[in-house]
Design an enzyme around this catalytic site. Structure first.
Site, PDB file in Angstrom:
ATOM      1  N   LYS A  14       0.831  -1.222   0.000  1.00 51.89           N
ATOM      2  CA  LYS A  14       0.000   0.000   0.000  1.00 51.89           C
ATOM      3  C   LYS A  14       0.856   1.259   0.000  1.00 51.89           C
ATOM      4  O   LYS A  14       0.606   2.179  -0.765  1.00 51.89           O
ATOM      5  CB  LYS A  14      -0.918   0.052   1.229  1.00 51.89           C
ATOM      6  CG  LYS A  14      -1.946  -1.041   1.325  1.00 51.89           C
ATOM      7  CD  LYS A  14      -2.967  -0.731   2.403  1.00 51.89           C
ATOM      8  CE  LYS A  14      -2.402  -0.662   3.803  1.00 51.89           C
ATOM      9  NZ  LYS A  14      -1.983  -1.957   4.367  1.00 51.89           N
ATOM     10  N   ARG A  89     -10.719   1.236   8.143  1.00 51.33           N
ATOM     11  CA  ARG A  89     -10.349  -0.149   8.439  1.00 51.33           C
ATOM     12  C   ARG A  89     -11.504  -0.950   9.002  1.00 51.33           C
ATOM     13  O   ARG A  89     -11.358  -2.143   9.247  1.00 51.33           O
ATOM     14  CB  ARG A  89      -9.210  -0.147   9.435  1.00 51.33           C
ATOM     15  CG  ARG A  89      -7.855  -0.298   8.726  1.00 51.33           C
ATOM     16  CD  ARG A  89      -6.841  -0.522   9.744  1.00 51.33           C
ATOM     17  NE  ARG A  89      -5.678  -1.241   9.532  1.00 51.33           N
ATOM     18  CZ  ARG A  89      -4.508  -0.742   9.172  1.00 51.33           C
ATOM     19  NH1 ARG A  89      -4.392   0.475   8.760  1.00 51.33           N
ATOM     20  NH2 ARG A  89      -3.456  -1.490   9.176  1.00 51.33           N
ATOM     21  N   ARG A 123      10.792  -7.465   5.849  1.00 51.13           N
ATOM     22  CA  ARG A 123      10.652  -6.008   5.758  1.00 51.13           C
ATOM     23  C   ARG A 123      11.513  -5.317   6.809  1.00 51.13           C
ATOM     24  O   ARG A 123      11.539  -5.712   7.968  1.00 51.13           O
ATOM     25  CB  ARG A 123       9.168  -5.717   5.996  1.00 51.13           C
ATOM     26  CG  ARG A 123       8.757  -4.312   6.031  1.00 51.13           C
ATOM     27  CD  ARG A 123       7.318  -4.218   5.671  1.00 51.13           C
ATOM     28  NE  ARG A 123       6.388  -4.421   6.768  1.00 51.13           N
ATOM     29  CZ  ARG A 123       5.104  -4.134   6.670  1.00 51.13           C
ATOM     30  NH1 ARG A 123       4.612  -3.655   5.556  1.00 51.13           N
ATOM     31  NH2 ARG A 123       4.303  -4.343   7.676  1.00 51.13           N
ATOM     32  N   ARG A 167      -3.056  -9.033  13.114  1.00 54.82           N
ATOM     33  CA  ARG A 167      -3.396  -8.073  12.056  1.00 54.82           C
ATOM     34  C   ARG A 167      -4.127  -8.746  10.908  1.00 54.82           C
ATOM     35  O   ARG A 167      -5.064  -8.180  10.334  1.00 54.82           O
ATOM     36  CB  ARG A 167      -2.140  -7.354  11.561  1.00 54.82           C
ATOM     37  CG  ARG A 167      -1.708  -6.276  12.549  1.00 54.82           C
ATOM     38  CD  ARG A 167      -0.655  -5.395  11.963  1.00 54.82           C
ATOM     39  NE  ARG A 167       0.592  -6.117  11.827  1.00 54.82           N
ATOM     40  CZ  ARG A 167       1.526  -5.817  10.937  1.00 54.82           C
ATOM     41  NH1 ARG A 167       1.332  -4.845  10.089  1.00 54.82           N
ATOM     42  NH2 ARG A 167       2.645  -6.498  10.883  1.00 54.82           N
TER      43      ARG A 167
HETATM   44  P1  AMP Z   1      -0.375   0.241   8.949  1.00 55.02           P
HETATM   45  O1  AMP Z   1       0.892   0.976   8.780  1.00 55.02           O
HETATM   46  O2  AMP Z   1      -1.477   0.724   8.055  1.00 55.02           O
HETATM   47  O3  AMP Z   1      -0.176  -1.254   8.879  1.00 55.02           O
HETATM   48  O4  AMP Z   1      -0.904   0.544  10.435  1.00 55.02           O
HETATM   49  C1  AMP Z   1      -0.112   0.179  11.550  1.00 55.02           C
HETATM   50  C2  AMP Z   1      -0.972   0.162  12.796  1.00 55.02           C
HETATM   51  O5  AMP Z   1      -1.530   1.471  13.038  1.00 55.02           O
HETATM   52  C3  AMP Z   1      -2.182  -0.765  12.740  1.00 55.02           C
HETATM   53  O6  AMP Z   1      -1.867  -2.120  13.030  1.00 55.02           O
HETATM   54  C4  AMP Z   1      -3.070  -0.127  13.819  1.00 55.02           C
HETATM   55  O7  AMP Z   1      -2.608  -0.435  15.110  1.00 55.02           O
HETATM   56  C5  AMP Z   1      -2.839   1.369  13.585  1.00 55.02           C
HETATM   57  N1  AMP Z   1      -3.786   1.913  12.588  1.00 55.02           N
HETATM   58  C6  AMP Z   1      -3.495   2.390  11.347  1.00 55.02           C
HETATM   59  N2  AMP Z   1      -4.603   2.817  10.725  1.00 55.02           N
HETATM   60  C7  AMP Z   1      -5.626   2.588  11.585  1.00 55.02           C
HETATM   61  C8  AMP Z   1      -7.036   2.799  11.528  1.00 55.02           C
HETATM   62  N3  AMP Z   1      -7.624   3.315  10.437  1.00 55.02           N
HETATM   63  N4  AMP Z   1      -7.792   2.446  12.593  1.00 55.02           N
HETATM   64  C9  AMP Z   1      -7.218   1.927  13.697  1.00 55.02           C
HETATM   65  N5  AMP Z   1      -5.910   1.681  13.815  1.00 55.02           N
HETATM   66  C10 AMP Z   1      -5.109   2.011  12.779  1.00 55.02           C
END
Ligand code: AMP
Length: 228
Positions: A14, A89, A123, A167
């Site tokens: 992404k 999400r 990663r 996740r």
């Molecule tokens: P990402 O970098 O998108 O994988 O996000 C890393 C972490 O940030 C996720 O595992 C959540 O803990 C938090 N996070 C990111 N976006 C959201 C969201 N829209 N709602 C809730 N938690 C989020």
């Protein structure tokens, strides 16, 4: 003005795909995960609030996630549009988003869980400048060291087997229904996220009716997803 949402399981690319699209089309790339990570790294009050939840692979509370998005979009620095990554999400966040903003499309990066596991464990992120690496696709010149600034390469705190399992469960349980909701509105294009990043990018552009990719782009501060 173009407004896109990009969705996909962790490690599906992404951040990489958003950056490529944003750099070329002058869109602002908004990564909610990056905003939270910045707060953790900089020891802010919000960072203290979210650090444990993030490290466990769980979702941060909706009120906080929504206010982060609202504040970021209220900066109105997106004259040509934005691409938002990591939000919405779950169903509640999707409703909040659709009430507040109209969108032109949802890019869904499709990747099987087995490939996600393979990628996520390879990663690395530069602890100093945030540049992302994928050791499977393209290792740095000096092992463990950032090509760009010499900083130490570290794994993301939530790229552990336990946190990834959480996740993936969160994604399939909560984020898939969001895709269904967007599909009903005919916003969604689904793209196979497994090929090389340029191939994936071309496919996204052709499906959205956008001009083809001119040059590969990459910049620091991505969320570390995908191959280089
Ligand atoms: P990402 O970098 O998108 O994988 O996000 C890393 C972490 O940030 C996720 O595992 C959540 O803990 C938090 N996070 C990111 N976006 C959201 C969201 N829209 N709602 C809730 N938690 C989020």
């Amino acid at each position: 003005m173009r407004k896109y949402v990009i969705m996909g399981v962790q490690g599906s690319g992404k951040g990489t795909q958003s950056e490529m699209l944003a750099a070329d089309l002058d869109l602002v790339h908004i990564s909610v995960g990056d905003i939270f990570r910045w707060n953790v790294t900089n020891h802010t009050k919000m960072g203290a609030q979210v650090q444990r939840v993030m490290a466990a692979g769980e979702l941060v509370g909706d009120d906080l996630a929504e206010s982060v998005v609202q504040r970021r979009l209220a900066e109105h620095d997106w004259n040509y549009g934005f691409i938002i990554d990591g939000f919405p999400r779950n169903a509640r966040q999707a409703e909040f988003f659709l009430e507040s903003y109209d969108i032109d499309g949802v890019i869904h990066l499709d990747m099987p869980d087995s490939e996600v596991r393979r990628r996520v464990f390879g990663r690395r992120l530069c602890a100093k400048c945030g540049m992302d690496y994928n050791l499977l696709a393209d290792s740095p010149a000096v092992p463990g060291q950032c090509d760009s600034c010499g900083g130490e390469l570290v794994a993301r705190e939530d790229d552990t087997a336990g946190a990834l399992a959480v996740r993936l469960r969160e994604y399939h349980g909560k984020t898939n229904p969001v895709l269904d909701l967007f599909r009903r509105k005919e916003y969604v294009i689904t793209v196979d996220a497994r090929p090389a990043k340029e191939v994936v990018q071309q496919e996204i552009r052709s499906r959205l009716g956008l001009p083809p990719l001119r040059a590969a782009t990459r910049s620091p501060g991505q969320d570390g997803e995908g191959t280089r």
